[in-house]
Scaffold this motif. Structure first.
Motif, PDB file in Angstrom:
ATOM      1  N   UNK A   1     -40.429  29.559 -71.207  1.00  0.00           N
ATOM      2  CA  UNK A   1     -40.000  30.255 -69.992  1.00  0.00           C
ATOM      3  C   UNK A   1     -40.584  29.503 -68.807  1.00  0.00           C
ATOM      4  N   UNK A   2     -39.722  28.932 -67.949  1.00  0.00           N
ATOM      5  CA  UNK A   2     -40.227  28.085 -66.866  1.00  0.00           C
ATOM      6  C   UNK A   2     -41.005  28.869 -65.810  1.00  0.00           C
ATOM      7  N   UNK A   3     -40.722  30.177 -65.669  1.00  0.00           N
ATOM      8  CA  UNK A   3     -41.458  30.997 -64.738  1.00  0.00           C
ATOM      9  C   UNK A   3     -41.102  30.815 -63.287  1.00  0.00           C
ATOM     10  N   UNK A   4     -40.214  29.882 -62.997  1.00  0.00           N
ATOM     11  CA  UNK A   4     -39.841  29.602 -61.606  1.00  0.00           C
ATOM     12  C   UNK A   4     -38.361  29.888 -61.361  1.00  0.00           C
ATOM     13  N   UNK A   5     -37.501  29.234 -62.143  1.00  0.00           N
ATOM     14  CA  UNK A   5     -36.056  29.391 -61.970  1.00  0.00           C
ATOM     15  C   UNK A   5     -35.519  30.640 -62.660  1.00  0.00           C
ATOM     16  N   UNK A   6     -36.331  31.267 -63.502  1.00  0.00           N
ATOM     17  CA  UNK A   6     -35.875  32.462 -64.187  1.00  0.00           C
ATOM     18  C   UNK A   6     -34.987  32.172 -65.375  1.00  0.00           C
TER      19      UNK A   6
ATOM     20  N   UNK B   1     -31.579  40.041 -65.740  1.00  0.00           N
ATOM     21  CA  UNK B   1     -32.183  39.815 -64.434  1.00  0.00           C
ATOM     22  C   UNK B   1     -33.178  38.656 -64.513  1.00  0.00           C
ATOM     23  N   UNK B   2     -32.948  37.617 -63.708  1.00  0.00           N
ATOM     24  CA  UNK B   2     -33.803  36.429 -63.731  1.00  0.00           C
ATOM     25  C   UNK B   2     -35.241  36.711 -63.368  1.00  0.00           C
ATOM     26  N   UNK B   3     -35.498  37.830 -62.668  1.00  0.00           N
ATOM     27  CA  UNK B   3     -36.872  38.174 -62.283  1.00  0.00           C
ATOM     28  C   UNK B   3     -37.748  38.434 -63.502  1.00  0.00           C
ATOM     29  N   UNK B   4     -37.112  38.800 -64.612  1.00  0.00           N
ATOM     30  CA  UNK B   4     -37.868  39.076 -65.843  1.00  0.00           C
ATOM     31  C   UNK B   4     -38.629  37.828 -66.293  1.00  0.00           C
ATOM     32  N   UNK B   5     -38.045  36.655 -66.036  1.00  0.00           N
ATOM     33  CA  UNK B   5     -38.577  35.408 -66.571  1.00  0.00           C
ATOM     34  C   UNK B   5     -39.339  34.589 -65.532  1.00  0.00           C
ATOM     35  N   UNK B   6     -39.609  35.194 -64.377  1.00  0.00           N
ATOM     36  CA  UNK B   6     -40.395  34.502 -63.347  1.00  0.00           C
ATOM     37  C   UNK B   6     -41.826  35.048 -63.334  1.00  0.00           C
ATOM     38  N   UNK B   7     -42.725  34.257 -62.783  1.00  0.00           N
ATOM     39  CA  UNK B   7     -44.120  34.661 -62.693  1.00  0.00           C
ATOM     40  C   UNK B   7     -44.340  35.705 -61.603  1.00  0.00           C
ATOM     41  N   UNK B   8     -43.493  35.725 -60.578  1.00  0.00           N
ATOM     42  CA  UNK B   8     -43.668  36.638 -59.459  1.00  0.00           C
ATOM     43  C   UNK B   8     -43.442  38.084 -59.890  1.00  0.00           C
ATOM     44  N   UNK B   9     -44.013  39.028 -59.120  1.00  0.00           N
ATOM     45  CA  UNK B   9     -43.759  40.439 -59.364  1.00  0.00           C
ATOM     46  C   UNK B   9     -42.279  40.745 -59.149  1.00  0.00           C
ATOM     47  N   UNK B  10     -41.760  41.654 -59.965  1.00  0.00           N
ATOM     48  CA  UNK B  10     -40.342  41.984 -59.879  1.00  0.00           C
ATOM     49  C   UNK B  10     -40.023  42.905 -58.710  1.00  0.00           C
TER      50      UNK B  10
END
Length: 313
Positions: A37-42, A127-136
């Motif tokens: 999971x790249x954590x940036x692009x989702x 939802x791409x936010x699931x795979x990002x490091x940032x808070x959803x």
């Protein structure tokens, strides 16, 4: 689990039979699964799939039936790291409704199943936010405005603080300011209100007690004539007393509104949803089964509503 070693279901069967929504959360495969999971692009990438498939034709032990759940009016979802499925009365098998960004439908999903699911014509990306490091930034329990209900007739305000957790002094101040803004127009027009507050599941972290007490004292002095604090069941009963009595509702209009498919008979799910949205009552599965045993039609609808309301007296 294997044919030689079965694990008992414990209380799972009782729990899964008495809830409206059921979500099974699991990885798509097991034993050796490696994902990135790249954590940036989702997006996610399946580096290596597990050796064991989970979506199979046969199982050693059955503790849950999707077909029976649908008959009972339950909503069933299967959520994995790469796909989301649901089980409905529309199909005999599960339906694929969401797919993770970066995942290949054929290689990463269909080829890893022993049967072919129905693919929704409205297949969406998870939802791409699931795979990002940032808070959803997701509001799990609705906005604070949705939690404040004012009954003009008896000048009572209901404040639902269910599951709110205050972890810092800033959050305490935010809650105090927000409630102050919501209550100000009411008390400015008609004076202090009687407040009923639901504290079920509310948490104020250690060390914040004094700050919270100050915030509540400020609200009380500006807006409250009296305050009662309840847990969920008592809060619900108090709130119902300020709602219109069931006899004052137009039963015919309610029945037509809830009978969305115009069959003349309410399904258990339609009755459960309608009662919850109109009266704030959450029916248990056993209660729902008893109410629907002879079918819910326009002829017995009023009697059924009266029975529902009597449970909260």
């Amino acid at each position: 689990m294997s044919a030689e070693k079965l694990i008992g279901p414990g209380g799972f069967i009782d729990i899964s039979q008495s809830t409206r929504n059921i979500s099974f959360l699991s990885t798509f495969t097991a034993k050796g699964l490696d994902i990135n999971c790249d954590g940036v692009e989702g997006k996610i990438t399946i580096v290596k799939d597990g050796k064991i498939k989970k979506f199979v034709n046969q199982v050693y032990e059955r503790t849950f039936s999707g077909e029976e759940a649908v008959r009972r009016g339950q909503k069933v979802y299967y959520v994995t790291e790469r796909a989301v499925f649901r089980r409905t009365a529309s199909h005999d098998v599960i339906e694929l409704i969401e797919i993770a960004p970066g995942v290949d439908l054929q290689k990463d999903i269909l080829d890893q199943m022993e049967f072919e699911p129905v693919i929704s014509p409205n297949l969406k990306q998870m939802d791409g936010r699931i795979f990002r490091h940032d808070k959803m930034g997701v509001e799990l329990f609705g906005s604070l405005e949705d939690r404040v209900t004012y009954h003009e007739g008896d000048h009572v305000v209901f404040i639902d603080l269910t599951a709110i957790s205050l972890a810092s002094e800033d959050e305490v101040k935010w809650l105090g300011r927000s409630l102050d803004l919501l209550l100000h127009p009411i008390t400015k027009a008609r004076g202090p209100v009687d407040a009923i507050v639901n504290y079920d599941g509310f948490d104020c972290r250690s060390g914040l007690e004094e700050a919270y007490a100050d915030a509540i004292e400020g609200l009380s002095s500006r807006h409250y004539k009296s305050v009662k604090r309840y847990s969920f069941n008592a809060f619900r009963r108090a709130k119902l007393k300020s709602m219109a009595k069931v006899e004052e509702w137009n039963a015919g209009s309610l029945f037509r509104e809830w009978d969305e498919d115009n069959t003349g008979i309410l399904s258990p799910l339609q009755l459960r949803t309608g009662v919850r949205e109109a009266f704030g009552i959450r029916l248990k599965q056993a209660e729902l089964d008893a109410l629907c045993k002879d079918g819910v039609t326009s002829r017995n609808f009023t009697d059924i509503l009266l029975e529902v309301m009597s449970k909260c007296e």
